[in-house]
Design an enzyme around this catalytic site. Sequence first.
Site, PDB file in Angstrom:
ATOM      1  N   ARG A   1      17.794  -3.000  -7.691  1.00 47.47           N
ATOM      2  CA  ARG A   1      17.937  -4.044  -6.670  1.00 47.47           C
ATOM      3  C   ARG A   1      18.023  -3.450  -5.259  1.00 47.47           C
ATOM      4  O   ARG A   1      18.758  -3.976  -4.401  1.00 47.47           O
ATOM      5  CB  ARG A   1      19.188  -4.896  -6.924  1.00 47.47           C
ATOM      6  CG  ARG A   1      19.155  -5.692  -8.215  1.00 47.47           C
ATOM      7  CD  ARG A   1      18.288  -6.924  -8.060  1.00 47.47           C
ATOM      8  NE  ARG A   1      18.542  -7.871  -9.119  1.00 47.47           N
ATOM      9  CZ  ARG A   1      19.295  -8.951  -8.986  1.00 47.47           C
ATOM     10  NH1 ARG A   1      19.853  -9.242  -7.844  1.00 47.47           N
ATOM     11  NH2 ARG A   1      19.481  -9.744 -10.005  1.00 47.47           N
TER      12      ARG A   1
ATOM     13  N   ARG B   1      19.716  -8.580  -0.375  1.00 41.76           N
ATOM     14  CA  ARG B   1      20.543  -9.188   0.680  1.00 41.76           C
ATOM     15  C   ARG B   1      21.426  -8.243   1.476  1.00 41.76           C
ATOM     16  O   ARG B   1      21.924  -8.616   2.526  1.00 41.76           O
ATOM     17  CB  ARG B   1      21.404 -10.303   0.071  1.00 41.76           C
ATOM     18  CG  ARG B   1      20.604 -11.537  -0.272  1.00 41.76           C
ATOM     19  CD  ARG B   1      21.367 -12.449  -1.198  1.00 41.76           C
ATOM     20  NE  ARG B   1      21.517 -11.797  -2.494  1.00 41.76           N
ATOM     21  CZ  ARG B   1      22.068 -12.346  -3.558  1.00 41.76           C
ATOM     22  NH1 ARG B   1      22.569 -13.559  -3.477  1.00 41.76           N
ATOM     23  NH2 ARG B   1      22.148 -11.701  -4.692  1.00 41.76           N
TER      24      ARG B   1
ATOM     25  N   ARG C   1      13.817 -13.565   4.236  1.00 39.86           N
ATOM     26  CA  ARG C   1      14.335 -14.655   3.404  1.00 39.86           C
ATOM     27  C   ARG C   1      14.496 -15.940   4.225  1.00 39.86           C
ATOM     28  O   ARG C   1      14.140 -17.022   3.763  1.00 39.86           O
ATOM     29  CB  ARG C   1      15.684 -14.216   2.825  1.00 39.86           C
ATOM     30  CG  ARG C   1      16.398 -15.209   1.949  1.00 39.86           C
ATOM     31  CD  ARG C   1      15.896 -15.057   0.513  1.00 39.86           C
ATOM     32  NE  ARG C   1      16.811 -15.608  -0.482  1.00 39.86           N
ATOM     33  CZ  ARG C   1      16.870 -16.895  -0.794  1.00 39.86           C
ATOM     34  NH1 ARG C   1      16.115 -17.761  -0.184  1.00 39.86           N
ATOM     35  NH2 ARG C   1      17.702 -17.301  -1.736  1.00 39.86           N
TER      36      ARG C   1
ATOM     37  N   ASP D   1      10.996 -10.862  -9.882  1.00 37.86           N
ATOM     38  CA  ASP D   1      12.169 -11.168 -10.694  1.00 37.86           C
ATOM     39  C   ASP D   1      11.761 -11.223 -12.159  1.00 37.86           C
ATOM     40  O   ASP D   1      10.602 -11.504 -12.470  1.00 37.86           O
ATOM     41  CB  ASP D   1      12.797 -12.505 -10.287  1.00 37.86           C
ATOM     42  CG  ASP D   1      14.217 -12.617 -10.818  1.00 37.86           C
ATOM     43  OD1 ASP D   1      15.136 -12.080 -10.181  1.00 37.86           O
ATOM     44  OD2 ASP D   1      14.394 -13.204 -11.905  1.00 37.86           O
TER      45      ASP D   1
ATOM     46  N   TYR E   1      18.327 -16.491 -20.533  1.00 34.69           N
ATOM     47  CA  TYR E   1      18.196 -17.429 -19.402  1.00 34.69           C
ATOM     48  C   TYR E   1      17.406 -18.672 -19.810  1.00 34.69           C
ATOM     49  O   TYR E   1      17.715 -19.785 -19.390  1.00 34.69           O
ATOM     50  CB  TYR E   1      17.526 -16.739 -18.210  1.00 34.69           C
ATOM     51  CG  TYR E   1      18.431 -15.717 -17.558  1.00 34.69           C
ATOM     52  CD1 TYR E   1      19.377 -16.109 -16.609  1.00 34.69           C
ATOM     53  CD2 TYR E   1      18.378 -14.381 -17.911  1.00 34.69           C
ATOM     54  CE1 TYR E   1      20.233 -15.178 -16.028  1.00 34.69           C
ATOM     55  CE2 TYR E   1      19.224 -13.443 -17.333  1.00 34.69           C
ATOM     56  CZ  TYR E   1      20.154 -13.846 -16.400  1.00 34.69           C
ATOM     57  OH  TYR E   1      21.003 -12.932 -15.831  1.00 34.69           O
TER      58      TYR E   1
HETATM   59  O1  CP3 Z   1      15.350  -3.995  -7.875  1.00 34.33           O
HETATM   60  C1  CP3 Z   1      14.678  -4.553  -6.965  1.00 34.33           C
HETATM   61  O2  CP3 Z   1      14.885  -4.331  -5.765  1.00 34.33           O
HETATM   62  C2  CP3 Z   1      13.515  -5.455  -7.355  1.00 34.33           C
HETATM   63  C3  CP3 Z   1      13.811  -6.830  -7.403  1.00 34.33           C
HETATM   64  C4  CP3 Z   1      14.565  -7.490  -8.549  1.00 34.33           C
HETATM   65  C5  CP3 Z   1      15.141  -8.765  -8.392  1.00 34.33           C
HETATM   66  N1  CP3 Z   1      15.607  -9.171  -9.598  1.00 34.33           N
HETATM   67  C6  CP3 Z   1      15.197  -9.502  -7.134  1.00 34.33           C
HETATM   68  C7  CP3 Z   1      16.191 -10.598  -6.973  1.00 34.33           C
HETATM   69  C8  CP3 Z   1      14.751  -7.090  -9.887  1.00 34.33           C
HETATM   70  C9  CP3 Z   1      14.372  -5.805 -10.585  1.00 34.33           C
HETATM   71  C10 CP3 Z   1      15.409  -8.194 -10.538  1.00 34.33           C
HETATM   72  C11 CP3 Z   1      15.734  -8.188 -11.973  1.00 34.33           C
HETATM   73  C12 CP3 Z   1      16.602  -9.230 -12.515  1.00 34.33           C
HETATM   74  N2  CP3 Z   1      16.659 -10.564 -12.174  1.00 34.33           N
HETATM   75  C13 CP3 Z   1      17.494  -9.025 -13.612  1.00 34.33           C
HETATM   76  C14 CP3 Z   1      17.677  -7.741 -14.358  1.00 34.33           C
HETATM   77  C15 CP3 Z   1      18.457  -6.725 -13.603  1.00 34.33           C
HETATM   78  C16 CP3 Z   1      19.870  -7.126 -13.277  1.00 34.33           C
HETATM   79  O3  CP3 Z   1      20.175  -7.133 -12.078  1.00 34.33           O
HETATM   80  O4  CP3 Z   1      20.643  -7.421 -14.180  1.00 34.33           O
HETATM   81  C17 CP3 Z   1      18.122 -10.261 -13.861  1.00 34.33           C
HETATM   82  C18 CP3 Z   1      19.168 -10.527 -14.933  1.00 34.33           C
HETATM   83  C19 CP3 Z   1      17.582 -11.223 -12.961  1.00 34.33           C
HETATM   84  C20 CP3 Z   1      17.872 -12.676 -12.895  1.00 34.33           C
HETATM   85  C21 CP3 Z   1      18.385 -13.083 -11.579  1.00 34.33           C
HETATM   86  N3  CP3 Z   1      17.615 -13.139 -10.426  1.00 34.33           N
HETATM   87  C22 CP3 Z   1      19.699 -13.495 -11.232  1.00 34.33           C
HETATM   88  C23 CP3 Z   1      20.849 -13.552 -12.221  1.00 34.33           C
HETATM   89  C24 CP3 Z   1      19.685 -13.799  -9.875  1.00 34.33           C
HETATM   90  C25 CP3 Z   1      20.830 -14.379  -9.083  1.00 34.33           C
HETATM   91  C26 CP3 Z   1      21.865 -13.387  -8.801  1.00 34.33           C
HETATM   92  C27 CP3 Z   1      21.637 -12.766  -7.482  1.00 34.33           C
HETATM   93  O5  CP3 Z   1      21.744 -11.531  -7.365  1.00 34.33           O
HETATM   94  O6  CP3 Z   1      21.400 -13.536  -6.542  1.00 34.33           O
HETATM   95  C28 CP3 Z   1      18.389 -13.542  -9.368  1.00 34.33           C
HETATM   96  C29 CP3 Z   1      17.911 -13.692  -7.971  1.00 34.33           C
HETATM   97  C30 CP3 Z   1      17.384 -12.463  -7.309  1.00 34.33           C
HETATM   98  N4  CP3 Z   1      16.474 -11.611  -7.858  1.00 34.33           N
HETATM   99  C31 CP3 Z   1      17.688 -12.014  -5.996  1.00 34.33           C
HETATM  100  C32 CP3 Z   1      16.944 -10.841  -5.785  1.00 34.33           C
HETATM  101  C33 CP3 Z   1      16.914 -10.010  -4.535  1.00 34.33           C
HETATM  102  C34 CP3 Z   1      18.595 -12.724  -5.004  1.00 34.33           C
HETATM  103  C35 CP3 Z   1      17.759 -13.779  -4.345  1.00 34.33           C
HETATM  104  C36 CP3 Z   1      18.232 -14.180  -2.973  1.00 34.33           C
HETATM  105  O7  CP3 Z   1      17.834 -13.537  -2.001  1.00 34.33           O
HETATM  106  O8  CP3 Z   1      18.992 -15.155  -2.912  1.00 34.33           O
END
Ligand code: CP3
Length: 348
Positions: free
Chosen positions: A28, A32, A41, A78, A154
């Site tokens: 990640r 943010r 964003r 994602d 999910y």
């Molecule tokens: O690593 C990176 O920089 C690449 C981007 C990436 C995102 N999600 C962007 C994202 C990757 C590799 C993921 C994987 C992901 N997404 C996983 C597996 C890895 C982990 O972190 O456990 C999972 C379970 C998800 C599902 C998911 N997506 C959730 C639970 C959420 C909400 C929680 C949160 O952090 O906001 C997301 C949204 C998400 N995916 C964001 C980002 C940057 C936040 C979005 C925003 O800007 O509001």
Amino acid sequence: MAGSVHEKPILQTLRGRKTESIPFWLMRQAGRYLPEYRAVRASKNGFLDMAFDPSSAAEITMQPVRRFRMDGAIIFSDILVIPWALGQNLEFLEGEGPRLGELNPGKLEMRDLEEKLSPVFEALSRTRDCLAAEGYDRTALIGFAGAPWTVVTYMVEGGGSKDFAKVKTMAYAQPENFARLMDILVESTAMYLIAQVRAGAEILQIFDTWAGALDPHGFQHQVIEPTRKIVERVKAAHPDIPIIGFPRGAAMHYPAYVAQTGVDAVGLDGLVCTKWAAAHLQTKCPVQGNLDPMRLLAGGEGLEKAARKILRDFSGGAHIFNLGHGIHKDTPPAHVERLAEIIREFPA
Ligand code: CP3
């Protein structure tokens, strides 16, 4: 150029070779905690709008690389784009995380998957071009997908879950329906990863964030087996692509995961004891990890000590430095800068 000394450091490490310094990237790493991410964003209509716009996605992928010169650039997307492409409704609500619409297993449709996910492939090829154009010739592009178990949690729960009551009830009470759903995810995830390599990904990571929620039987059938099938399919199409598996929370199952899935390297969560992993996992394949993201959030002396201990404990073999899970959104970028220095200064 496979096997040449000019190969990118992280690719050399993934092939088990020594490099001048320890390669690193952070799960990640785009997100943010970076003001430039928040700016993109704010200009978009939500997360999916941003992730499916190839030029925004490529730009966001580059942001942490420009600041910290990571050895890996993970494409901005994602894991939930797969259920979306199969036809399940998906929304990201501000501050709430993902919301998936009602699941109709009979209506999931794999036919248009590649077409629907074409913005991700476009973002990958644009990012490869940006890396080359901006001179980041040591940074490799990482593609990824969620593992079927994590994605299905999910899909069945409709979002995040604390106890996985719905998805486990389905797995235990309707094993045949559940197996069909998992087969669709194996198929579509393999297709998706193969297409990412075609679009320019140089490494793949499979995120199994909720691997640690299963009992031993479940771990074998819902984590190891589906991952093994995906690795087999991807390798049949692209034999040389390195695949990193990240079965978060696998604990005592890590050795079986490494032995049975066919992944080239294993990502370790922050709970894993580094000395144990050096003896039992790093002797079998390169390891990646595993700093607790809260160490990075907290910073200071604690961060320095914890990072150096990981570097030391894994110094006898192939190691990619990373966090044990995704970076926390309140992490000061200066802490990431400090961590990058510590890693670069460490004698490999
Ligand atoms: O690593 C990176 O920089 C690449 C981007 C990436 C995102 N999600 C962007 C994202 C990757 C590799 C993921 C994987 C992901 N997404 C996983 C597996 C890895 C982990 O972190 O456990 C999972 C379970 C998800 C599902 C998911 N997506 C959730 C639970 C959420 C909400 C929680 C949160 O952090 O906001 C997301 C949204 C998400 N995916 C964001 C980002 C940057 C936040 C979005 C925003 O800007 O509001």
